[in-house]
Design a protein around this motif. Sequence first.
Motif, PDB file in Angstrom:
ATOM      1  N   UNK A   4      31.200 -51.950 124.988  1.00  0.00           N
ATOM      2  CA  UNK A   4      31.487 -53.337 124.597  1.00  0.00           C
ATOM      3  C   UNK A   4      31.260 -53.560 123.104  1.00  0.00           C
ATOM      4  N   UNK A   5      30.441 -52.713 122.486  1.00  0.00           N
ATOM      5  CA  UNK A   5      30.172 -52.853 121.057  1.00  0.00           C
ATOM      6  C   UNK A   5      31.413 -52.524 120.236  1.00  0.00           C
ATOM      7  N   UNK A   6      32.179 -51.529 120.730  1.00  0.00           N
ATOM      8  CA  UNK A   6      33.308 -51.022 119.942  1.00  0.00           C
ATOM      9  C   UNK A   6      34.675 -51.400 120.504  1.00  0.00           C
ATOM     10  N   UNK A   7      34.715 -52.211 121.558  1.00  0.00           N
ATOM     11  CA  UNK A   7      36.004 -52.502 122.168  1.00  0.00           C
ATOM     12  C   UNK A   7      36.817 -53.541 121.399  1.00  0.00           C
ATOM     13  N   UNK A   8      36.228 -54.058 120.311  1.00  0.00           N
ATOM     14  CA  UNK A   8      36.965 -54.952 119.420  1.00  0.00           C
ATOM     15  C   UNK A   8      36.656 -54.559 117.983  1.00  0.00           C
ATOM     16  N   UNK A   9      37.604 -54.822 117.118  1.00  0.00           N
ATOM     17  CA  UNK A   9      37.419 -54.492 115.708  1.00  0.00           C
ATOM     18  C   UNK A   9      36.403 -55.436 115.078  1.00  0.00           C
ATOM     19  N   UNK A  10      35.273 -54.877 114.606  1.00  0.00           N
ATOM     20  CA  UNK A  10      34.205 -55.680 114.007  1.00  0.00           C
ATOM     21  C   UNK A  10      33.669 -54.968 112.767  1.00  0.00           C
ATOM     22  N   UNK A  11      33.235 -55.718 111.757  1.00  0.00           N
ATOM     23  CA  UNK A  11      32.664 -55.101 110.544  1.00  0.00           C
ATOM     24  C   UNK A  11      31.463 -54.213 110.848  1.00  0.00           C
ATOM     25  N   UNK A  12      30.644 -54.598 111.852  1.00  0.00           N
ATOM     26  CA  UNK A  12      29.460 -53.811 112.182  1.00  0.00           C
ATOM     27  C   UNK A  12      29.825 -52.391 112.603  1.00  0.00           C
ATOM     28  N   UNK A  58      41.906 -45.072 106.670  1.00  0.00           N
ATOM     29  CA  UNK A  58      43.336 -44.761 106.788  1.00  0.00           C
ATOM     30  C   UNK A  58      43.704 -44.600 108.262  1.00  0.00           C
ATOM     31  N   UNK A  59      42.845 -43.884 109.006  1.00  0.00           N
ATOM     32  CA  UNK A  59      43.078 -43.715 110.442  1.00  0.00           C
ATOM     33  C   UNK A  59      43.104 -45.060 111.147  1.00  0.00           C
ATOM     34  N   UNK A  60      42.148 -45.920 110.825  1.00  0.00           N
ATOM     35  CA  UNK A  60      42.098 -47.245 111.435  1.00  0.00           C
ATOM     36  C   UNK A  60      43.349 -48.063 111.110  1.00  0.00           C
ATOM     37  N   UNK A  61      43.826 -47.954 109.877  1.00  0.00           N
ATOM     38  CA  UNK A  61      45.047 -48.656 109.465  1.00  0.00           C
ATOM     39  C   UNK A  61      46.246 -48.164 110.268  1.00  0.00           C
ATOM     40  N   UNK A  62      46.355 -46.840 110.429  1.00  0.00           N
ATOM     41  CA  UNK A  62      47.470 -46.258 111.184  1.00  0.00           C
ATOM     42  C   UNK A  62      47.478 -46.769 112.617  1.00  0.00           C
ATOM     43  N   UNK A  63      46.298 -46.754 113.238  1.00  0.00           N
ATOM     44  CA  UNK A  63      46.178 -47.172 114.637  1.00  0.00           C
ATOM     45  C   UNK A  63      46.502 -48.657 114.798  1.00  0.00           C
ATOM     46  N   UNK A  64      45.928 -49.497 113.935  1.00  0.00           N
ATOM     47  CA  UNK A  64      46.140 -50.948 114.048  1.00  0.00           C
ATOM     48  C   UNK A  64      47.579 -51.339 113.724  1.00  0.00           C
ATOM     49  N   UNK A  99      43.132 -32.884 104.505  1.00  0.00           N
ATOM     50  CA  UNK A  99      43.165 -33.770 105.674  1.00  0.00           C
ATOM     51  C   UNK A  99      43.462 -35.203 105.264  1.00  0.00           C
ATOM     52  N   UNK A 100      42.925 -35.632 104.122  1.00  0.00           N
ATOM     53  CA  UNK A 100      43.177 -36.986 103.627  1.00  0.00           C
ATOM     54  C   UNK A 100      44.678 -37.190 103.358  1.00  0.00           C
ATOM     55  N   UNK A 101      45.297 -36.219 102.702  1.00  0.00           N
ATOM     56  CA  UNK A 101      46.726 -36.338 102.398  1.00  0.00           C
ATOM     57  C   UNK A 101      47.585 -36.200 103.654  1.00  0.00           C
ATOM     58  N   UNK A 102      47.126 -35.396 104.615  1.00  0.00           N
ATOM     59  CA  UNK A 102      47.839 -35.307 105.892  1.00  0.00           C
ATOM     60  C   UNK A 102      47.823 -36.659 106.595  1.00  0.00           C
ATOM     61  N   UNK A 103      46.687 -37.359 106.544  1.00  0.00           N
ATOM     62  CA  UNK A 103      46.598 -38.689 107.150  1.00  0.00           C
ATOM     63  C   UNK A 103      47.565 -39.661 106.471  1.00  0.00           C
ATOM     64  N   UNK A 104      47.712 -39.557 105.162  1.00  0.00           N
ATOM     65  CA  UNK A 104      48.687 -40.387 104.464  1.00  0.00           C
ATOM     66  C   UNK A 104      50.106 -40.051 104.934  1.00  0.00           C
ATOM     67  N   UNK A 105      50.316 -38.761 105.219  1.00  0.00           N
ATOM     68  CA  UNK A 105      51.607 -38.354 105.775  1.00  0.00           C
ATOM     69  C   UNK A 105      51.828 -38.916 107.165  1.00  0.00           C
ATOM     70  N   UNK A 106      50.760 -38.878 108.006  1.00  0.00           N
ATOM     71  CA  UNK A 106      50.828 -39.491 109.341  1.00  0.00           C
ATOM     72  C   UNK A 106      51.270 -40.946 109.238  1.00  0.00           C
ATOM     73  N   UNK A 107      50.650 -41.641 108.291  1.00  0.00           N
ATOM     74  CA  UNK A 107      50.910 -43.077 108.145  1.00  0.00           C
ATOM     75  C   UNK A 107      52.396 -43.349 107.954  1.00  0.00           C
ATOM     76  N   UNK A 108      53.046 -42.537 107.146  1.00  0.00           N
ATOM     77  CA  UNK A 108      54.475 -42.734 106.893  1.00  0.00           C
ATOM     78  C   UNK A 108      55.332 -42.263 108.060  1.00  0.00           C
ATOM     79  N   UNK A 109      54.910 -41.175 108.700  1.00  0.00           N
ATOM     80  CA  UNK A 109      55.683 -40.644 109.835  1.00  0.00           C
ATOM     81  C   UNK A 109      55.686 -41.633 110.996  1.00  0.00           C
ATOM     82  N   UNK A 110      54.501 -42.118 111.363  1.00  0.00           N
ATOM     83  CA  UNK A 110      54.394 -43.014 112.511  1.00  0.00           C
ATOM     84  C   UNK A 110      55.058 -44.360 112.224  1.00  0.00           C
TER      85      UNK A 110
END
Length: 307
Positions: A4-12, A58-64, A99-110
Motif C-alpha cells: 500500500x505504500x508504493x501502490x500510488x505515486x508519492x514523493x516519499x 527516466x524509468x518512472x517517466x517511461x512507465x507513467x 544503461x542510462x542511454x539505453x533507457x533514453x532509447x527505450x523512451x523513444x521506442x515505446x
Amino acid sequence: MITSIFNKSKPINFTIVFFTVLLAFAVLNIRHVENPFTTSVFLKQTLLFFVCYISIFVLNFIVDKNNLSQKSNYEVVLYSLFLLALPQTVNNPDIIYANFFVLLGYRRIISLRSQINVKKKLFDAAFWIAIATLFYFWSVLFFLLIIITLLLYTDNNIKHWLIPFTGLLTVFLISISASIIYYGSFFGVFKSLPELSYNFNAYNSTPYIIIITMLFSFGLWAGIFYLNNIKQKKKAFRPSFYVVLFAVLIAFLIIVFAPNKNGSEFLFLFAPLAVILANYIEIIQEKWFKELFFAVIILVPFVILLL
C-alpha cells in the motif's frame, strides 16, 4: 500493508529509493572496492550515483507516460532493490552510462505508440543506443528493439526502416571524427570491442546464486502472467508491453555474452524486469500473497548483506 505504500505515486517513494540506491553504493565501496577512498573516488562515485538515480526517474517517466503500470511506484522501488541485492551492478561506470542511454532509447521506442513524430523518434532511439554502444559494445543488441517495434506496428514505410540506420551512422561518423582529432587514429575513441565469454564461474557464490535465482524464477513466473495480461490491453498499447518483454530477452543475451562477468552486466536487465514484476504485483488478487511476494523481494537484498 507494505504494497500500500508504493501502490500510488508519492514523493516519499523516491526518498526511499534514494536511500536504497545510496546504500547500494555504500555496500559496493565497503565490500567490493579495494582502492583507498580519496576525493577523486568520492566525486566519481557521486557522479555515478546521480546517473543511477536519474536513470530511475527516466524509468518512472517511461512507465507513467506510456501507461505501462497502474500509476504505482513499484517499478522504481524494485529497480533500487535490485541494485542493493547486486551492488556489483554499480561498479562499472561504462555499463552505468550505457544503461542510462539505453533507457533514453527505450523512451523513444515505446513512445512510438502515439505514431506522432515517428521519424524523429526512430532517429533518436537509434542515436541513444549507438551512444550506449560506445560505452559498452553489447548495448548494440538493443537496436533490435527498434526493428521489433517496427514489425509489431507492421510499418511498411521504407523510410522508417532506413532512419534508425542513419542514427547509428551519425554517431559512428561523429565518433570517427572525434577519434581522429583527439587520438590520431580512426578507432581510438571506441572503448569496447566485440568480445564475449561463456565462463560463468564468477556466479558460483552464495550471494550470486540467491539473487540470480530470485531474478529468474520471479521473472519467469511474473512473465507468464504478464504475457496473459497483454491480451487484455487495448490493441494500441500492446506493442509497448511486448517491447518490454523483448528488452528482457535482449538483456539476458547480454548477460550470456558479457566478456567480464562481474555482476555489472545485470544492470541492463533491471529496468524491463522491474516493469514486468510491477505489473504482476498490481494484478495479484490475494492480498496476503501480494504482501508475501513483495516482502520476499525486499528482504532478499538485506539477507544477502548478511552473507
